[in-house]
Design an enzyme around this catalytic site. Sequence first.
Site, PDB file in Angstrom:
ATOM      1  CB  ILE A  29     -13.642  14.205  32.253  1.00  7.29           C
ATOM      2  CG1 ILE A  29     -13.722  14.425  33.764  1.00  7.29           C
ATOM      3  CG2 ILE A  29     -14.563  13.060  31.832  1.00  7.29           C
ATOM      4  CD1 ILE A  29     -15.086  14.933  34.225  1.00  7.29           C
ATOM      5  CB  SER A  30     -11.086  18.051  32.917  1.00 11.22           C
ATOM      6  OG  SER A  30     -10.588  19.354  33.045  1.00 11.22           O
ATOM      7  CG  ASN A  31      -5.965  19.063  33.938  1.00  5.48           C
ATOM      8  OD1 ASN A  31      -6.084  19.640  32.870  1.00  5.48           O
ATOM      9  ND2 ASN A  31      -5.503  19.679  35.014  1.00  5.48           N
ATOM     10  N   GLY A  65     -12.765  12.460  27.864  1.00 12.20           N
ATOM     11  CA  GLY A  65     -13.765  13.512  27.807  1.00 12.20           C
ATOM     12  C   GLY A  65     -13.142  14.874  28.017  1.00 12.20           C
TER      13      GLY A  65
END
Length: 603
Positions: free
Chosen positions: A270-272, A294
């Site tokens: 998720i994210s980075n 995500g």
Amino acid sequence: MNLTPVRIAVAGAALALAACAAQPPRTAKESAPVFSQLRTTEHRGGDDLLSGGLGLAGLRAPTPPAFADAERPTPIELRRRALWSNWRGIADLAPGGGYGELYGRVVPVPGREFSAYATVPGASQPHRVLVQVPDAFDAGKRCVVVAASSGSRGIYGSIAVAGAWGLPKGCAVAYTDKGAGTDYVDLDAGQGVRADGTGGARGDGLAFEPATDATSGVAFKHAHSKDNPEADWGRHVKQAAQFALQSLDAAFPDAAPFTFGNTRVIAVGISNGGGAVLRAAELDGDWLDAVVAGEPNVFVEGARPLYDYTTQAALLMPCALLHLQDLPQPPLAAQSVPLWTQRCAALKAAGVIEGGDTASQARSAYEAMKATGWTDEALRAGALSVGFDLWRAVAAAYASAYGRYGFGEMPCGNRYSALGTDFAPRAATAAERAAWWSDASGIPPGAGVHIVEPNPTAPLTTLQCLRALWAGEGADALRVKRGIAETHAGLPREGVPVMVIHGTDDGLIPPAFSSAPYVRRAQSAGRDVRYWQVRNAQHFDAFLGLPDYGARYVPLLPYVYEALDRVSAHLDGAGSLPTDAVIETTPRGAGKALRASDLGMPR
């Protein structure tokens, strides 16, 4: 926990890359990377893989697990506290939020951990890789979940995402800190972090050795490695998967070899971390079975790079938010409005916005952001990042990373240090330094380390300087923009199913700037990419424990877990991949517990 070192056989021979049984044989070959500082530890009884023996109740505790000696914590203590910190930094564990009841679970998972340093070709600094092998691993149905830490977190930064899903299912889970992490170096003391998380002198097998002779301040890998780690995110993920195969060979020698041909590999983040697994999906070689990403930070043609919208938000968002009503709390209006009003006046004086009073200035800043693609939903959720000074934190560190600057070379004159009560730089204490590896998020401010600006009484000067590295010209701007160009993502490899999940209200990585253009480009090229857009979901599940955020927003993790379930069933031949969906959800409201019907999970 047993800290007996284990020699993990480094595969000098080529790894045979082949697909899972339902796909054509993998034929591509390549040499395995060489891993250093190899370790293995055992985690059973009161110290399991998933929570270090804390369980859900212990992870919910408001204070971290204590160190017996604050200045000299043991590897066991550091690991347990890192698990506590990283669970709480990613998941909403608050009662009523649904974790452990509606989705996810925290169960004891006994097993072993294998860890090492790995280095991608061309890099000067290693990244950490770690593989958790549960005792319940099924060598007859071989599966590896490989993940990259979110944000700039340390090696356990994806425990709540990949570990929580894969370990209870008997899969090995491989992690990489993707060249960032919490291996801070205290230059005043000449101390950094060793492989087991404990402090050590420079030259003593540290996970990060900054190329500097400076004797004051704090250096950390994401900002000061001079490697631009984001450019290599995909290769970090692949090396973690390769280390997983080597670790499984060592864990189960009678069942070896473990190869990409006989072991399923699913990447998730998720994210980075979401951006990293998408970058992994584009790499050559038939080594990856599926990807779940995500809220990914991903930069493609038609998107806005993170540095662009981050520096714009750092400069304009505090003022622009005064134009909006019904902002989530915190940040508290009584504290924020005076500061945001000052920002509006400073922007007007600098000629950045227009308006003769605060209201018109706020409208000018708001309209400037809207004109570049910001939605009201993203702006409202972005108020949290303003309150926690996250925009400035990201801008300062990423400018250094993209420009491949070393310690003492950062553009705009920023540096990092502990601060005294007078806000002047000071040396960190031994207790502060000992906790960095477990407590820090990978980018200051936090865990007692702060950004030190050259003009602390004129913060707009620094923010304008950081913004000019994208919007302006000059040698530093060209250097930073060249680094950003190196992070440009390609298409996923043909035949790899990819699921992307993003909250429509994400205020840190707005989908309009990242996942939406990525999905459009991939789908138009005929790649197998599915897209779930989740209404009323913002970026930080961990902050849903704040009452107003929990009342307004739904968590994103349930959809990531569900996507993993769907992908796994598809690879088993037990179901088709889901179609694109805009998922309608129902915020639970103040004082209410989340219900399954609130999530509107696609079926």
